[in-house]
Write an enzyme that holds these catalytic residues in place. Structure first.
Site, mmCIF file in Angstrom:
data_model
loop_
_atom_site.group_PDB
_atom_site.id
_atom_site.type_symbol
_atom_site.label_atom_id
_atom_site.label_comp_id
_atom_site.label_asym_id
_atom_site.label_seq_id
_atom_site.Cartn_x
_atom_site.Cartn_y
_atom_site.Cartn_z
ATOM 1 N N ASP A 156 -10.219 -33.267 -7.308
ATOM 2 C CA ASP A 156 -10.334 -34.077 -8.517
ATOM 3 C C ASP A 156 -8.981 -34.288 -9.199
ATOM 4 O O ASP A 156 -8.885 -34.343 -10.423
ATOM 5 C CB ASP A 156 -11.330 -33.429 -9.496
ATOM 6 C CG ASP A 156 -11.677 -34.332 -10.664
ATOM 7 O OD1 ASP A 156 -11.621 -35.562 -10.503
ATOM 8 O OD2 ASP A 156 -11.980 -33.812 -11.748
ATOM 9 N N TYR A 157 -7.916 -34.407 -8.411
ATOM 10 C CA TYR A 157 -6.634 -34.790 -9.006
ATOM 11 C C TYR A 157 -6.733 -36.228 -9.502
ATOM 12 O O TYR A 157 -7.301 -37.090 -8.836
ATOM 13 C CB TYR A 157 -5.514 -34.680 -7.967
ATOM 14 C CG TYR A 157 -4.994 -33.278 -7.771
ATOM 15 C CD1 TYR A 157 -4.107 -32.706 -8.690
ATOM 16 C CD2 TYR A 157 -5.383 -32.520 -6.672
ATOM 17 C CE1 TYR A 157 -3.632 -31.417 -8.505
ATOM 18 C CE2 TYR A 157 -4.913 -31.224 -6.482
ATOM 19 C CZ TYR A 157 -4.028 -30.686 -7.408
ATOM 20 O OH TYR A 157 -3.560 -29.416 -7.225
ATOM 21 N N GLU A 158 -6.155 -36.472 -10.706
ATOM 22 C CA GLU A 158 -6.247 -37.794 -11.308
ATOM 23 C C GLU A 158 -4.889 -38.381 -11.676
ATOM 24 O O GLU A 158 -4.792 -39.563 -12.014
ATOM 25 C CB GLU A 158 -7.166 -37.738 -12.529
ATOM 26 C CG GLU A 158 -8.571 -37.237 -12.167
ATOM 27 C CD GLU A 158 -9.539 -37.231 -13.334
ATOM 28 O OE1 GLU A 158 -9.155 -37.677 -14.430
ATOM 29 O OE2 GLU A 158 -10.686 -36.789 -13.149
ATOM 30 N N SER A 159 -3.829 -37.552 -11.630
ATOM 31 C CA SER A 159 -2.470 -38.011 -11.913
ATOM 32 C C SER A 159 -1.549 -37.479 -10.810
ATOM 33 O O SER A 159 -1.755 -36.363 -10.321
ATOM 34 C CB SER A 159 -1.999 -37.524 -13.285
ATOM 35 O OG SER A 159 -2.839 -38.026 -14.312
ATOM 36 N N GLN A 218 -16.709 -41.272 -9.716
ATOM 37 C CA GLN A 218 -16.926 -41.168 -11.162
ATOM 38 C C GLN A 218 -17.341 -42.524 -11.740
ATOM 39 O O GLN A 218 -16.548 -43.215 -12.390
ATOM 40 C CB GLN A 218 -15.666 -40.640 -11.850
ATOM 41 C CG GLN A 218 -15.248 -39.246 -11.385
ATOM 42 C CD GLN A 218 -14.021 -38.741 -12.113
ATOM 43 O OE1 GLN A 218 -13.938 -38.793 -13.349
ATOM 44 N NE2 GLN A 218 -13.054 -38.236 -11.368
#
Length: 308
Positions: A156-159, A218
């Site tokens: 769930d890395y987002e950056s 998501q």
């Protein structure tokens, strides 16, 4: 002319199904058959929620996803793959993981890696070197997974402070190594509709999609005014992006984004289920749902438990 050839067992079985159970045959052959999988993120908000608080329907496969393990130190700053536990360890302990699993054979527990923020700081995927990141990640996560009796990981890395190719290499090698060593039995990813995010996850999917069991997309990151028809369109679009993957639908407990359970989410789920496309449902998150009595968790699982 000789003796007539005997039909193989498999051919005989198919002929019998065609004659007596065509619907059963179509289900067997369908690549998009529906699932009874329900998944729930837990522990990130530190609101005292326990596994035992969350209702579990006996007719579903249930995955808790501990949130989060992060390769940051207490500063917080990146540590090149050296993961540590950042969830509510007072209420979600190794003993409690073992207890919830021993009490229900359909329950599994995973850990999500990364997340958006920690201590109000952005969590970046920031490897110093791919080889050392993978080595450190395998070592640190193996220790956490064994300590907490876990079954899988979620990405769930987002950056990002690395390009898509580096992300794909590091995460792909991590999943491959943990699976080949028998440390985990499944892996998922949690992308959303953002160009930078998608470029990284689609690079990972193109190289290592065969090792990724679920796509926790998501959908709650879309606009809060999303309609049922728009939601179906988004689902079909992401199913094309993550071709041949099990794309799960999702809601956010506070209803702040996407198609909320109060505004048609279950209508959309029912439509996908009728088309054999409902691979499962997940929610963000148990911490927020506790105050609402887990009403949408109950409704989701009831829908999934209905016979196909």
């Amino acid at each position: 002319m000789g003796q007539p050839k005997k039909l193989s067992f498999n051919v005989q079985l198919v002929l019998l199904l065609l004659l007596f159970a065509p619907q059963a045959l179509s289900l067997l052959l369908s690549p998009n058959s529906s699932s009874s999988l329900y998944r729930e993120y837990i522990g990130a908000q530190f609101k005292g929620v326990r596994f035992s608080d969350v209702p579990i329907h006996p007719g579903v496969e249930f995955h808790f996803i501990l949130s989060f393990a992060i390769d940051y130190d207490s500063s917080p700053s990146p540590t090149n793959g050296k993961f540590d536990v950042y969830w509510d360890t007072d209420n979600l302990t190794p003993a409690q993981v073992a207890s919830i699993k021993s009490g229900n054979s359909k329950v599994k527990v995973a850990v999500s890696l990364g997340g958006a923020t920690v201590a109000d700081s952005t969590v970046y995927f920031a490897p110093s070197d791919p080889d050392s990141w993978v080595s450190n990640a395998v070592s640190s996560l193996t220790a956490i997974i064994k300590q907490y009796h876990l079954d899988g990981i979620d990405i769930d890395y987002e950056s990002f402070r690395a390009d898509p190719a580096t992300f794909a290499e590091c995460i792909g090698r991590l999943i491959s190594t943990l699976k080949s060593r028998g440390i985990i039995s499944f892996a998922s990813i949690a992308p959303y509709a953002d160009d930078a995010v998608q470029s990284h996850y689609l690079a990972l999917w193109s190289r290592y999609g065969h090792l990724i069991d679920y796509v926790n997309f998501q959908f709650y990151a879309y606009d809060a005014e999303t309609t049922v028809s728009q939601f179906i369109g988004y689902f079909n679009e992401q199913s094309r992006n993550y071709r041949d993957g099990k794309v799960l639908v999702s809601f956010i407990s506070d209803g702040s984004g996407g198609l909320s359970p109060a505004d048609g989410f279950f209508t959309a789920c029912g439509r996908l289920k009728s088309e054999g496309k409902l691979h499962g449902i997940f929610a963000w998150c148990a911490d927020d749902s506790k105050a609402e009595g887990f009403k949408y968790e109950k409704q989701s699982q009831a829908l999934l438990a209905i016979s196909h």
